[in-house]
Design a protein around this motif. Structure first.
Motif: not given
Length: 257
Positions: A37, A39-41, A48, A50, A118-119, A122
């Protein structure tokens, strides 16, 4: 004084120049069977990451920061290294970051902090950080209390692999034409020169690495009173291969089993 040769790796590893292509091929094959997946941070081109998820609820989040002297590679070259932690039930985040000379080393550290945050949005649970070479430097800096990291209370372990802990010697290498370190930058961003972090740290290095990298790992372990693992038979390019296997000593040290 020119220390360029001391920090050269490929020339001292059999078939060393072939490793990047092999990493990229293995990473691409891994993503076919384990889609990531994205994702942008941040808004930057390379801000970005993964994220790979295991089967079932993750036991926690492992973040791997790639190396390349802060000037090469991306997560897409190292996706296969998620296999070991995934097999242990951990989610794995691999952040990209802006590269020198467009970015500074300190700026890269702060980008990595935002990527970890950011990660962490999730994936619930504990967070462990690892990285290789320049990535080992980055995760060691993230362990330091002077770096803003909003999820520090979730951080349970940091394992720098073959880290660059003292950046001052790099000022006397050809690398500094791109890194553009000066003495204040090198001092500020050297984990070796920062206070011992509160989080547990284990330093990992290959037995057959260049003396400069063996020294860097030893210096950091002594400065921080951290454990030091010298993995037999490993050089700078294959010391990360344990991450491909759930039962390897390296994977188990990182995820704490």
């Amino acid at each position: 004084m020119d220390l360029s040769d001391a920090y050269a790796n490929a020339a001292y590893i059999p078939d060393g120049e072939a490793f990047p292509a092999r990493w990229a091929a293995a990473a691409q094959a891994f993503r076919v069977s384990h889609p990531a997946k994205a994702l942008r941070y941040g808004d930057g081109e390379r801000e970005w990451l993964h994220l790979f998820r295991p089967q079932g609820a993750p036991r926690g989040l492992m973040v791997f920061v790639h190396g390349g002297y802060w000037m090469r590679f991306s997560p897409e070259d190292f996706s296969h290294l998620a296999a070991g932690p995934l097999g242990q039930g951990w989610a794995v985040a691999m952040p990209a970051y802006p590269l020198c000379p467009d970015a500074t080393v300190g700026g890269i550290v702060r980008c990595a902090a935002r990527a970890v945050e950011r990660a962490s949005q999730e994936v619930e649970g504990p967070v462990v950080l690892t990285g290789h070479s320049a990535g080992g430097h980055v995760v060691a800096r993230l362990a330091c209390g002077d770096v803003t990291l909003s999820v520090r209370d979730r951080l349970v372990r940091v394992v720098p692999i073959s880290p660059l802990a003292n950046l001052l010697p790099l000022m006397w290498t050809g690398l500094n034409e791109t890194l553009r370190l000066d003495i204040p930058d090198a001092v500020a961003e050297s984990p070796l020169l920062r206070p011992r972090p509160a989080v547990p740290v284990a330093v990992w290095v290959g037995e057959q690495e260049r003396p400069a990298f063996r020294d860097q790992a030893l210096w950091l372990s002594k400065a921080w009173d951290a454990s030091l693992v010298v993995e037999p038979g490993r050089h700078h390019f294959d010391v990360i291969e344990g991450l491909e296997h759930p039962g390897s000593a390296l994977t188990r040290a990182i995820v704490g089993v």
